[in-house]
Design an enzyme around this catalytic site. Structure first.
Site, PDB file in Angstrom:
ATOM      1  N   TYR A 159      -0.340  -8.014  -0.342  1.00  0.00           N
ATOM      2  CA  TYR A 159      -0.856  -7.876   1.110  1.00  0.00           C
ATOM      3  C   TYR A 159      -0.323  -9.090   1.536  1.00  0.00           C
ATOM      4  O   TYR A 159       0.043  -9.034   2.947  1.00  0.00           O
ATOM      5  CB  TYR A 159      -2.258  -7.434   1.179  1.00  0.00           C
ATOM      6  CG  TYR A 159      -2.870  -6.664   0.131  1.00  0.00           C
ATOM      7  CD1 TYR A 159      -2.046  -5.293  -0.093  1.00  0.00           C
ATOM      8  CD2 TYR A 159      -4.203  -6.641  -0.294  1.00  0.00           C
ATOM      9  CE1 TYR A 159      -2.744  -4.460  -1.033  1.00  0.00           C
ATOM     10  CE2 TYR A 159      -4.679  -5.498  -1.160  1.00  0.00           C
ATOM     11  CZ  TYR A 159      -3.936  -4.476  -1.464  1.00  0.00           C
ATOM     12  OH  TYR A 159      -4.291  -3.400  -2.356  1.00  0.00           O
ATOM     13  N   HIS A 248      -5.435 -11.134 -14.629  1.00  0.00           N
ATOM     14  CA  HIS A 248      -4.724  -9.891 -15.299  1.00  0.00           C
ATOM     15  C   HIS A 248      -4.730  -9.833 -16.762  1.00  0.00           C
ATOM     16  O   HIS A 248      -4.540 -10.865 -17.343  1.00  0.00           O
ATOM     17  CB  HIS A 248      -3.344  -9.939 -14.504  1.00  0.00           C
ATOM     18  CG  HIS A 248      -3.298  -9.470 -13.161  1.00  0.00           C
ATOM     19  ND1 HIS A 248      -2.199  -9.617 -12.320  1.00  0.00           N
ATOM     20  CD2 HIS A 248      -4.250  -8.744 -12.562  1.00  0.00           C
ATOM     21  CE1 HIS A 248      -2.629  -8.814 -10.983  1.00  0.00           C
ATOM     22  NE2 HIS A 248      -3.745  -8.541 -11.250  1.00  0.00           N
TER      23      HIS A 248
END
Length: 292
Positions: A159, A248
């Site tokens: 983004y 992650h």
């Protein structure tokens, strides 16, 4: 042309009537995505968001001609949902779900071999071709039709790159979040190859992170590719402290390999321009294109 999806893509949603499936399908429809139906076992024959609901992906494809699916299903059932879509020969499957067990994904990875399906994710924001088709959880309004291809392991950093290239007036051809899990469907190499062959993509932004060898594999591919386009990359985790768990599942440095500095070095050797700050991604790309 873009890659993977366009305005003609017919999309179904697996987990359609759940809260996440409902919310993000509403957003996709509002964006202009060609949603043609959804799948929730046991609710076939009903309508939801003014679209038909089916019990199986096979039935949904047969009735709607769908060639893409987005999956909003809990982690324990998501792999089976992917396998069902593969079995139905859905061309593009986007799995948003985070936390799918690695062993489940190994079964999925095996099923993908020789199949007609391209899996995006899991644990990813999805894929969008601005102004045409949005499959996933990304905010549509920050995107702009343009010629920069973006591929990323990180959702929020995607983004950032999008917002900056939009602000710079560059826009995007297609943006792909490949996901942050150790076992996923589509790699940097896959996306970069598609972007290099896409006439509408003039340059590429690649956002990587510590862990694994996906960035190193991409660097090798870029070196060997006969097609050349400007590529800017940011690698997250340069300042990550040793022995600290990061966000992650794939962000694991093991055996002394997968560090951010190693990735930066090998990408630079392939001719990729590295930016050290995520705030400079758009500016670095604009400066690079102005020099050409």
């Amino acid at each position: 042309m873009a890659i993977l999806i366009n305005k003609k893509t017919k999309v179904i949603c697996q987990g359609f009537t759940g809260s996440q499936g409902t919310f993000h399908s509403e957003q996709a429809i509002a964006y202009g995505t060609n949603m043609v139906g959804g799948v929730t076992p046991g609710k076939g024959g009903h309508t939801h968001l003014n679209l038909p609901v089916y019990n199986t992906v096979h039935e949904a494809k047969a009735k709607t001609g769908a060639n893409a699916s987005v999956i909003y299903v809990p982690p324990g059932f998501a792999a089976d949902s992917i396998l069902e879509a593969i079995d139905a020969k859905i061309e593009v499957v986007v799995c948003i779900t985070e936390g799918i067990p690695v062993l489940d994904m190994i079964k999925v990875k095996r099923a993908l071999i020789g199949s007609k399906t391209r899996l995006i994710g899991p644990n990813c924001p999805g894929v969008i071709t601005p102004g045409e088709c949005k499959i996933g959880i990304m905010p549509g309004h920050i995107h702009k039709i343009g010629d920069i291809g973006i591929v990323s392991r990180s959702g929020t950093l995607t983004y950032e790159a999008v917002a900056q290239t939009t602000a710079a007036g560059l826009g995007q051809s297609t943006c792909v979040g490949i996901g942050g899990d150790p076992v996923n469907g589509t790699s940097f190499v896959d996306c970069i190859e598609m972007f290099l062959q896409d006439d509408e993509t003039k340059a590429i932004i690649m956002i990587g992170e510590i862990g694994g060898s996906a960035e190193e594999d991409a660097a090798d591919f870029i070196k060997q590719s006969k097609i050349k386009k400007p590529i800017v990359s940011f690698i997250a985790g340069i300042t990550a402290p040793a022995d600290k768990r990061m966000g992650h599942a794939g962000a694991i440095i093991s055996g002394g390999k997968g560090s951010a500095e190693d990735k930066v070095e090998v990408l630079q050797s392939a001719g990729v321009i590295i930016t050290r700050s995520p705030a400079d991604i758009g500016k670095t790309m604009l400066d690079l294109l102005n020099k050409i």
